[in-house]
Design an enzyme around this catalytic site. Structure first.
Site, PDB file in Angstrom:
ATOM      1  N   HIS A   1       8.231  24.631  32.604  1.00 56.82           N
ATOM      2  CA  HIS A   1       8.729  23.255  32.552  1.00 56.82           C
ATOM      3  C   HIS A   1       9.569  22.916  33.773  1.00 56.82           C
ATOM      4  O   HIS A   1       9.855  23.758  34.631  1.00 56.82           O
ATOM      5  CB  HIS A   1       9.545  23.042  31.271  1.00 56.82           C
TER       6      HIS A   1
ATOM      7  N   CYS B   1      12.346  30.652  29.265  1.00 55.51           N
ATOM      8  CA  CYS B   1      11.150  29.982  29.763  1.00 55.51           C
ATOM      9  C   CYS B   1      11.031  30.129  31.278  1.00 55.51           C
ATOM     10  O   CYS B   1      11.843  30.785  31.925  1.00 55.51           O
ATOM     11  CB  CYS B   1      11.185  28.508  29.377  1.00 55.51           C
TER      12      CYS B   1
END
Length: 323
Positions: free
Chosen positions: A282, A298
Site C-alpha cells: 500500500h 505490510c
C-alpha cells in the site's frame, strides 16, 4: 531465475560538490553529466536529474529530493543489473536513462484551481482514534499536494521555486517532469526483500521491470513469510482498524475504527490486498520515510509507486517475502 541485484556501491564520478538549496539552477539540473556521492545533506542538481530519470524508468528513488543516499544506490544497482550496465560510469548510466524518452527532467507547471481548492485538513492527527473523527484524510496544503503530484520532497519544491505562492492558481512553478504513462508492463512475480527494504517486480519472461523502496514490517509486527498472491486491488481505500485482529502500540481503542480515504490515510491512495489475511502492499502519508522506518507488517511504498505497481499486477500475481 533472475538474480536479485547486488547492492555493491556503484562507482560514481564526483562533481566539485553538492549545491546548496539556495543556489539551485534548473539549467544545472538539465545539463548535469555526473553526480556526487555527497553526505545526503545538500541538494545536488545532478542527483535531481538522476532521481527523475530513475523514477520515469520504474526504478524508483522514492521521493525526489536531490540527496544522495542508500535508496538511490539501490535503485541504481537494480537498474544497472536489469539493463546490463557495469556500474563503473555514471555518465553512461545517465545517458542510458535519458535515452529512454529524451525529455527534460524539469518542466514549468501552472498551478490550477483544482490544485488549490481542497478540501485540505489543517493537521493529520497522530492517533488513529482522532483520524477516525475526520471526514477525509486529504492533503494539508497545496504545497503538499503539488510535491506529491510530481513525486517531490516539499523542501526541493521550495528550493526550485523560492518565494513561490503555491496556494495561488495561475502561478508558474518548476517541477519534476515525471511520467504519466499508460502502464503496458504486466508483473507476474514480486520479490519483497526485507533486509534490503526493497520490492522487485518481474514480468512473464522473468525480466526485472521495476524496483521500489519499501518499509517492510517490524519486530513487533513482522511481515509474512513465504509466497502469497494478490487477491484484490482497492484504489482510494478506507482504513479499518480492528482491535480483535490487530494490536498496534499506542492504540487504546476496543472499538472498530473506520478511517476515511485520502492521501494521508494510513495506507495511502491504494491497497493491493494479499491472500495472507490483514496484509497488503500500500501507499503512505509520509513518502520521505519510506525504507527509513518500519511498517505494521505490510509493504509500504510511496503513493505514486503503489499506484504504478497496482496498474501492473492482477489477481493471482505471486508475492514472495525474503529475508
Amino acid at each position: 531465475m533472475t538474480r536479485l541485484p547486488a547492492l555493491a556501491l556503484v562507482l560514481l564520478l564526483a562533481l566539485p560538490g553538492p549545491v546548496q538549496a539556495a543556489g539551485l539552477d534548473p539549467q544545472a539540473v538539465e545539463q548535469a553529466q555526473s553526480f556526487a556521492q555527497g553526505d545526503g545533506k545538500a541538494i545536488d542538481p545532478a542527483m535531481i536529474r538522476l532521481q527523475v530519470l530513475l523514477d520515469r524508468s520504474r526504478f524508483s528513488p522514492g521521493v525526489i529530493d536531490g540527496l544522495a543516499g542508500d535508496i538511490v544506490r539501490k535503485a541504481i544497482a537494480a537498474y544497472e543489473v536489469a539493463n546490463g550496465l557495469d556500474g563503473k560510469d555514471d555518465a553512461a548510466l545517465l545517458q542510458a536513462l535519458a535515452a529512454e524518452d529524451g525529455k527534460p527532467v524539469l518542466q514549468r507547471y501552472t498551478i490550477s484551481e483544482k490544485d488549490v481548492q481542497g478540501p485540505f485538513v489543517m493537521k493529520v492527527p497522530d492517533r488513529l482514534e482522532d483520524m477516525a473523527k475526520l471526514a477525509h484524510l486529504s492533503f494539508t496544503s497545496p504545497r503538499e499536494l503539488l510535491a506529491e503530484k510530481f513525486h517531490m520532497d516539499e523542501d526541493l519544491l521550495e528550493a526550485l521555486n523560492p518565494g513561490a505562492d503555491f496556494a495561488r492558481a495561475g502561478s508558474g512553478i518548476t517541477v519534476a517532469q515525471v511520467a504519466a504513462r499508460d502502464e503496458k508492463e504486466t508483473v507476474t512475480r514480486i520479490d519483497v526483500v526485507k533486509g534490503q527494504g526493497a520490492l522487485y517486480a518481474y514480468d512473464a519472461q522473468d525480466r526485472l521491470v521495476a524496483f521500489y523502496p519499501a518499509s517492510i514490517g517490524s519486530e513487533g509486527t513482522p511481515s509474512p513469510t513465504g509466497t502469497h498472491e494478490v487477491s484484490a486491488i482497492a484504489p482510494e481505500p478506507k482504513y479499518y482498524y480492528n482491535p480483535k485482529e490487530l494490536n498496534f502500540s499506542g492504540v487504546k481503542t476496543k472499538d472498530l475504527l473506520e478511517i476515511a480515504a485520502g492521501p494521508n490515510n494510513p495506507v495511502g491512495t491504494v491497497w493491493i490486498d494479499l491472500t495472507e489475511p490483514t496484509y497488503g502492499i500500500h501507499g503512505t502519508p509520509e513518502p520521505a520515510l519510506i525504507a527509513k522506518t518500519q511498517s505494521h507488517g505490510c509493504v509500504r511504498l510511496t503513493n505514486w509507486d503503489a499506484e504504478e505497481l497496482s496498474k501492473m499486477v492482477k489477481k493471482g500475481t505471486a508475492v514472495t517475502f525474503m529475508e
